[in-house]
Design a protein around this motif. Structure first.
Motif, short mmCIF file in Angstrom:
data_model
loop_
_atom_site.label_atom_id
_atom_site.label_comp_id
_atom_site.label_asym_id
_atom_site.label_seq_id
_atom_site.Cartn_x
_atom_site.Cartn_y
_atom_site.Cartn_z
N LYS A 75 0.68 -1.54 0.10
CA LYS A 75 0.36 -0.17 -0.24
C LYS A 75 1.10 0.89 0.03
O LYS A 75 0.27 2.23 1.02
N VAL A 76 1.90 1.61 -0.91
CA VAL A 76 2.77 2.12 -1.11
C VAL A 76 2.32 3.20 -1.48
O VAL A 76 0.59 3.52 -2.68
N GLY A 77 2.51 4.91 -0.50
CA GLY A 77 1.24 6.70 -1.00
C GLY A 77 0.40 6.04 -0.22
O GLY A 77 -0.52 7.29 -0.04
N GLU A 78 -0.53 5.11 0.59
CA GLU A 78 -1.69 4.95 1.51
C GLU A 78 -1.02 5.00 2.36
O GLU A 78 -0.27 4.70 3.58
N LEU A 79 -2.39 6.07 3.32
CA LEU A 79 -2.29 6.39 5.06
C LEU A 79 -2.91 5.29 5.27
O LEU A 79 -4.09 4.81 5.22
N LEU A 80 -2.29 4.61 6.32
CA LEU A 80 -2.50 3.30 7.27
C LEU A 80 -2.66 3.97 8.76
O LEU A 80 -1.89 4.23 9.75
N THR A 81 -3.69 4.07 9.01
CA THR A 81 -3.24 4.80 10.63
C THR A 81 -3.10 3.56 11.37
O THR A 81 -3.44 1.78 11.49
N GLN B 66 -0.18 12.69 14.41
CA GLN B 66 -1.87 12.29 14.75
C GLN B 66 -2.78 11.12 13.97
O GLN B 66 -4.09 11.03 14.04
N SER B 67 -2.31 10.53 13.06
CA SER B 67 -2.83 9.61 12.34
C SER B 67 -2.36 8.56 12.06
O SER B 67 -2.92 7.44 12.07
N GLY B 68 -0.74 7.94 11.32
CA GLY B 68 -0.67 6.81 11.84
C GLY B 68 0.54 6.86 10.54
O GLY B 68 1.79 7.83 10.97
N TYR B 69 1.12 5.91 9.46
CA TYR B 69 1.80 6.06 8.84
C TYR B 69 1.80 5.46 7.26
O TYR B 69 0.47 5.27 7.05
N ARG B 70 2.95 6.17 6.48
CA ARG B 70 2.68 6.16 5.16
C ARG B 70 4.19 5.69 4.25
O ARG B 70 5.25 6.21 4.89
N MET B 71 3.77 4.84 3.40
CA MET B 71 5.11 3.82 2.73
C MET B 71 5.17 5.06 1.64
O MET B 71 4.10 5.37 0.87
N GLU B 72 5.68 6.03 1.30
CA GLU B 72 6.34 7.09 0.09
C GLU B 72 7.87 6.57 -0.82
O GLU B 72 8.34 5.75 -0.30
N ILE B 73 7.19 6.89 -2.16
CA ILE B 73 8.66 6.71 -2.91
C ILE B 73 9.30 7.89 -2.70
O ILE B 73 8.87 9.59 -2.62
N SER B 74 10.79 7.50 -2.52
CA SER B 74 11.31 9.11 -2.51
C SER B 74 13.11 8.59 -3.42
O SER B 74 13.12 7.17 -3.84
N SER B 75 13.70 8.89 -3.40
CA SER B 75 14.65 9.53 -4.20
C SER B 75 16.06 9.08 -3.29
O SER B 75 16.34 9.79 -2.47
#
Length: 234
Positions: A167-173, A219-228
């Motif tokens: 779920k890259v790019g999605e916020l997971l609470t 205050q929400s959760g975590y998100r996996m993000e693409i980075s350079s």
């Protein structure tokens, strides 16, 4: 594969979803037979998992209706708590391709889904295309490697990692992670989640150096993000 799951028990839903997501499948969940029937007319599924006892009908009837009236030809895995031979035979006669008895076992569930998928012409699932190639996920051994070096992970850390990778790019609470990974619902301390995510970020070096950053969202959760990946000075 895109798999539709018809199961009214929310704990079982979460369990099945986590098993399938860990094997890199896309999952859509349904609690009522009417919801699944409508969804099969509106979107494409490769595979269906259907429970026997439902609040608005019987899973066997759903299978029969999909096969005989809707012309659905994809694989169907029937799930039942019954050990009665006649029930199993009836489900197969109605059009199910295979069945599993509850309680479900994660590795067997994934293996049955993979076997039916191969039989129907689908390739063995691979990690999501957004996952950099430096990461290698072995869904059979529940292990993850970085540049061919295996990283020691607990089973819960592996489950968290594969969920984030899928779920890259999605916020997971935090509440969602607690429910999916720990099976805990309601308002409880999230320190356990934060501790596991922090440990996972360190072990898998998810700080951007390999093209992925596991970010904390306030205050929400975590998100996996693409980075350079950082380029070192020469």
């Amino acid at each position: 594969m895109h798999i539709g799951v018809l199961e009214d028990d929310l704990d079982q839903q979460a369990f099945i979803e986590q098993c399938l997501v860990s094997a890199d499948h896309q999952v859509s969940l349904f609690s009522r037979a009417s919801e699944l029937r409508r969804a099969t007319q509106e979107e494409r599924f490769d595979f269906l998992i259907i429970d026997w006892r439902l609040p608005d009908g019987c899973g066997m009837d759903v299978v029969g209706h999909l096969r005989q009236n809707d012309g659905w030809r994809g694989p169907i895995l029937f799930v039942t708590a019954s050990q009665n031979e006649d029930d199993v035979v009836h489900a197969l006669e109605q059009g199910a391709d295979d069945f599993l008895a509850k309680p479900l076992r994660p590795k067997e569930l994934i293996a049955r889904v993979s076997a039916l998928g191969r039989r129907a012409g689908y390739d063995t699932p691979r990690p999501a295309i957004s996952c950099p190639s430096v990461f290698s996920i072995n869904t059979e051994e529940h292990s993850i490697s970085i540049a061919d070096t295996s990283v020691a992970l607990t089973e819960r850390e592996y489950q968290l990692a594969t969920l984030f990778f899928s779920k890259v790019g999605e916020l997971l609470t935090r509440a969602h992670l607690l429910e999916l990974i720990w099976g805990i619902k309601g308002s409880v301390s999230t320190r356990t989640v934060d501790t596991h995510v922090s440990r996972l970020r360190r072990k898998l070096e998810l700080d951007g150096r390999h093209g992925l950053r596991l970010r904390s969202i306030y205050q929400s959760g975590y998100r996996m993000e693409i980075s350079s990946p950082a380029i070192s000075d020469q």
